[in-house]
Design an enzyme around this catalytic site. Structure first.
Site, mmCIF file in Angstrom:
data_model
loop_
_atom_site.group_PDB
_atom_site.id
_atom_site.type_symbol
_atom_site.label_atom_id
_atom_site.label_comp_id
_atom_site.label_asym_id
_atom_site.label_seq_id
_atom_site.Cartn_x
_atom_site.Cartn_y
_atom_site.Cartn_z
ATOM 1 N N CYS A 14 11.828 5.889 62.205
ATOM 2 C CA CYS A 14 10.767 5.790 61.208
ATOM 3 C C CYS A 14 10.953 4.506 60.391
ATOM 4 C CB CYS A 14 10.780 7.001 60.271
ATOM 5 S SG CYS A 14 12.299 7.135 59.306
ATOM 6 N N CYS A 33 45.867 -18.985 88.313
ATOM 7 C CA CYS A 33 46.967 -18.834 87.363
ATOM 8 C C CYS A 33 46.427 -18.298 86.044
ATOM 9 C CB CYS A 33 47.689 -20.154 87.135
ATOM 10 S SG CYS A 33 46.663 -21.407 86.342
ATOM 11 N N CYS A 77 43.623 -20.064 84.166
ATOM 12 C CA CYS A 77 42.275 -19.861 84.701
ATOM 13 C C CYS A 77 41.584 -18.697 84.000
ATOM 14 C CB CYS A 77 42.331 -19.571 86.207
ATOM 15 S SG CYS A 77 43.056 -20.891 87.189
ATOM 16 N N ASP A 136 47.086 21.963 72.558
ATOM 17 C CA ASP A 136 46.270 23.156 72.368
ATOM 18 C C ASP A 136 46.947 24.295 73.130
ATOM 19 O OD1 ASP A 136 43.931 24.810 71.872
ATOM 20 O OD2 ASP A 136 43.433 24.452 73.969
ATOM 21 N N ASP A 185 41.694 21.058 76.421
ATOM 22 C CA ASP A 185 40.802 21.226 77.569
ATOM 23 C C ASP A 185 39.411 21.724 77.225
ATOM 24 O OD1 ASP A 185 41.480 23.872 76.904
ATOM 25 O OD2 ASP A 185 41.111 24.520 78.973
ATOM 26 N N ASP A 232 38.142 21.187 71.591
ATOM 27 C CA ASP A 232 39.212 20.189 71.506
ATOM 28 C C ASP A 232 38.677 18.762 71.457
ATOM 29 O OD1 ASP A 232 41.265 22.108 71.653
ATOM 30 O OD2 ASP A 232 41.101 22.184 73.834
#
Length: 823
Positions: free
Chosen positions: A20, A87, A90, A507, A702, A706
């Site tokens: 908006c 190298c 570069c 956990d 997991d 978490d």
């Protein structure tokens, strides 16, 4: 007051999140607040902002202001394949060229993978400008998506081309080396040369052969080195070109215009120019072969993708290219075949080898309703499944993408290397000039000869090849090996960050434990039959959707009796009529409320509570029948993993939303140092802040709950069997469902960082020690003066050493395997 002497620049960039007119105002206010911004015009319809600015404002500062305001600029990422880099210097030249393109916000160039990852403002520049910028810097580039399908063979083709150049250069240089150096080492051979063809003829033969070496196989050094020198961005090619040109040019004067040189300085160095080219080409050939082996992990992962899939269409099964499989297709997999894409089994039963995903060697049983993963190997049964994820959305494609991104990442330690190498080559050229001047002024006769030998030796020995390969090659090999062991580094810098960790916060549910409740205990009164009681309890619980109820039903098995007149009392338990008997199941308070004496099983209930389990009572027709417990069992590998983390000097904490008593019992069983229990997702974030007082935190989880903690931790580690939200929030993803992957991640991180430090020590130490030797610093005291040929050999071997050291990571064994310490 605005400094009107500063030139204004205009930046047009896409802005996201505006809905908006108020958003427009906020964006303009944020931009105009920047020091140096003259005007800021924001257009809601086109979702763009046009900013006129001068120093100290920068494009990066403008983008940062938009991020802070909550309206980030839309950026896109392109990956380029770069050719011609040799190298570390570069890398800096290519990065500077890319950063000079308007709209480019960041550029990361990797020498080992020969790629560049560029982040640029969407629509702010023509992507083709990136290719032009790289070309103008003296290198070539193409977009990774435009690379030919046989890209994985590119390194092999490059190695073969270098091998052909090396053989040709060696064949031409060998007679030069034998004629010149053989005469120095074996006086009778020198006398024989002088007596047969003579010195001038010998020099002419050397001139012809060396010219062929420099014009043919060695031409690349001049074609790239001198233009780089003229651009003011010298690289390894420039050092080799200057060194060999100096030796060759001096020899030309001695051969064809000997009168221009003092008699004592009339000598030729054709053998140095020719042999230097041979040795540098040999080093590059060995590098190309080693780099090819370094990328073996990616090629191995890509090789897991089958080329075709057998799909049912229009009532018939046909083999079609994998790219043509679409979501919803019905796919058939015969015994021994690789599963084509991710899907859900519709019919058939089989065992599937999922070791490429989980690292577990035991095949997994698959039945209708189970999920299968593309790239895994079907066993002896036939599976018919519906494709759920295809193309770039499959798990294997995501794994490949994560590994590629991690291999192309730059660690913080690389920033220091880049800053040094950007100035290293110009500094070496300065040292070479000073070396020549010092020998001309202070050196013994023939001073010009000594000056030439020392100057060329400094130029050749100082090539920073090993410096540029030290870090990215270790990352490339280490992250590839980690993927093979089931650890994916989504962000490459997590490799280094893990080594700063002090505490691992875990956990509980799904991380330390299996994540699903099971019936662990059932003790019945003497007058009851255990199996009959379990079947009746399960019949009642089958009417409930509670996870505890499902665990009891699963333990009882199929063919349960029918339960009638089911009812529940919130906070107390459930009841129903089974086989004409009234069965009640619930907490001790339900038994108390129904005036059922729990004393006969109270000791058993107390023992369960002390183990962190919640006892559940059952009564049949008003008599106490049993006490049972349902709990989330600890994974078998959790204790071994925590012991291993302690062995690494790490503290282990548990952060869980579960009740404190249960958490404390589990912590005691596993040897966890610190417990934070009964916390909500936001509470986990706050817990990490409190734990961070003792040092950086790695958090392992997991679930969806978490995700905030995974994002907030210094290093977020997601169990790969968890939710997509958790995985997207993490820095590291473990494909297996247990904590041995955490140990592997920390262990591999330590090995990679140790490998990088070894490489950097060798690369920097080699230059630090040998440049003074090459310059002749020890000549007055010890008579040491380094031959340019030996310098070229040592320089080539330094790169090979660094690559060979990094390749040792390919054979890194997991610290824990099946919960046992490996030798």
């Amino acid at each position: 007051m605005t400094d009107q002497t500063l030139p204004d620049e205009t930046l047009r960039l896409p802005v996201t999140g505006m809905t908006c007119a108020a958003c427009v105002g906020r964006v303009e206010k944020a931009l105009k607040a920047l020091d140096g911004v003259e005007t800021a015009n924001v257009n809601l319809a086109s979702e763009t902002a046009q900013v006129r600015y001068h120093a100290p404002a920068t494009p990066a500062g403008v983008v940062s202001a938009l991020d802070k305001a909550g309206y980030p600029a839309r950026q896109t990422e392109r990956q380029l394949r770069i050719t011609g880099m040799t190298c570390a210097s570069c890398v800096g030249h290519v990065e500077q060229a890319l950063l000079g393109v308007p709209g480019v916000m960041s550029a990361q160039v990797n020498l080992a993978t020969e790629t560049a990852r560029v982040s640029l403002l969407d629509g702010a520049t023509d992507p083709a400008a990136l290719l032009r910028a790289v070309h103008d810097a003296g290198y070539e580039a193409e977009f990774a998506e435009d690379a030919p399908p046989q890209e994985e063979n590119r390194k092999e083709a490059e190695a073969q081309a270098l091998r052909r150049k090396l053989i040709l250069a060696a064949v031409l240089a060998l007679p030069v080396f034998i004629v010149e150096m053989g005469g120095h080492l074996i006086p009778p051979f020198h006398h024989w040369i002088m007596a047969t063809i003579g010195q001038q003829t010998s020099w002419l033969i050397q001139f012809a052969l060396t010219s062929l070496v420099l014009i043919g196989p060695g031409r690349v050094f001049y074609a790239k080195g001198f233009p780089a020198l003229l651009r003011g961005a010298p690289d390894m090619n420039a050092l080799v070109a200057m060194g060999t040109a100096a030796a060759y040019g001096f020899s030309l004067v001695a051969t064809f215009l000997p009168g221009l040189l003092p008699a004592a300085s009339r000598a030729v160095y054709y053998e140095s120019a020719a042999v230097i080219v041979v040795l540098i080409l040999m080093g590059r050939y060995l590098e190309a072969r080693a780099k090819g082996r370094a990328g073996a992990a990616i090629r191995k992962l890509i090789g897991l993708q089958p080329k075709q899939a057998r799909v049912e269409r229009d009532g018939a099964a046909a083999d079609i290219p994998l790219a043509e499989v679409v979501q919803g297709d019905i796919v058939l997999t015969r015994p021994g075949e690789r599963i084509a894409v991710d899907g859900e089994v519709i019919s058939g039963e089989s065992y599937v080898d999922e070791s490429m995903v989980t690292g577990e060697p035991i095949p997994v049983a698959k039945h209708p309703g189970d999920l299968v993963t593309g790239g895994t190997v079907n066993g002896t049964g036939v599976l018919r499944f519906r494709a759920t994820r295809v193309g770039a959305d499959t798990m294997l494609a995501q794994i490949i993408r994560m590994v590629e991104e991690a291999q192309g990442a730059k660690l913080p330690i690389q920033a220091l290397v880049d800053r040094i190498t950007m100035w290293f080559v110009p500094a070496v050229m300065g040292v070479a000039v000073l070396t020549v001047l010092a020998w001309l002024v202070f050196g013994p006769a023939p001073a010009l000869t000594h000056a030439l030998v020392a100057g060329v030796a400094v130029l050749i020995i100082a090539c920073p090849c090993a410096m540029g390969l030290a870090t990215p090659t270790s990352i490339m090999v280490g992250t590839g090996r980690a993927a093979e062991l089931g650890v994916l580094f989504r962000k490459g810098d997590a490799l280094q960050a893990l080594q700063g960790g002090e505490t691992v916060a875990l956990d509980k549910t799904g991380t330390l434990t299996e994540g699903r409740p099971v019936l662990t205990d059932l003790q019945v009164e003497a007058s009851f039959d255990k199996d009959a009681v379990l079947r009746q309890i399960a019949a009642v619980e089958a009417q409930s959707e509670h996870p505890i109820a499902r665990a009891i039903v699963e333990a009882a098995g199929p063919d349960l009796p029918r339960a009638e007149k089911f009812g529940s009392v919130t906070g107390y338990g459930v009841m129903a009529t089974v086989e004409g008997q009234r069965v009640m199941i619930g907490a001790e308070r339900l038994m108390t409320r129904r005036k059922i004496d729990t004393a006969p099983l109270q000791a058993a209930a107390q023992a369960l509570a002390e183990q962190g389990k919640t006892p559940i009572f059952a009564a049949i027709d008003g008599d106490l029948a049993a006490v049972l417990a349902v709990s989330d069992p600890i994974k078998q590998t959790s204790r071994d993993a925590i012991d291993a983390l302690h062995g690494m000097g790490l503290k282990v904490a548990m952060v869980t939303g579960d009740n404190r008593a249960t958490a404390q019992v589990i912590a005691a069983q596993l040897g966890i140092d610190h417990v934070v229990a009964e916390v909500l997702p936001q509470g986990k974030v706050e817990a990490l802040d409190s734990l961070r007082a003792s040092g950086p935190i790695a958090f392992v989880g997991d679930g969806i709950n978490d995700a905030p903690a995974l994002a907030h931790a210094d290093i977020g580690i997601a169990i790969g069997t968890g939710t997509d939200v958790a995985i997207e929030s993490a820095d590291v993803v473990l494909m297996s469902g247990d904590l041995t992957g955490v140990v592997t991640a920390f262990d591999l991180s330590a090995r990679v960082m140790r490998n990088i430090r070894q490489n950097l020590f060798w690369a920097f130490g080699y230059n630090t020690v040998l440049i003074p030797v090459a310059a002749g610093l020890f000549y007055p005291a010890l008579g040491w003066q380094l031959s340019p040929m030996l310098g070229a050999g040592a320089m080539a071997m330094s790169s090979v050493f660094v690559l060979g050291n990094a390749l040792r990571l390919r054979f890194a064994a997991p610290r824990l395997s099946q919960g046992k310490e490996m030798a």
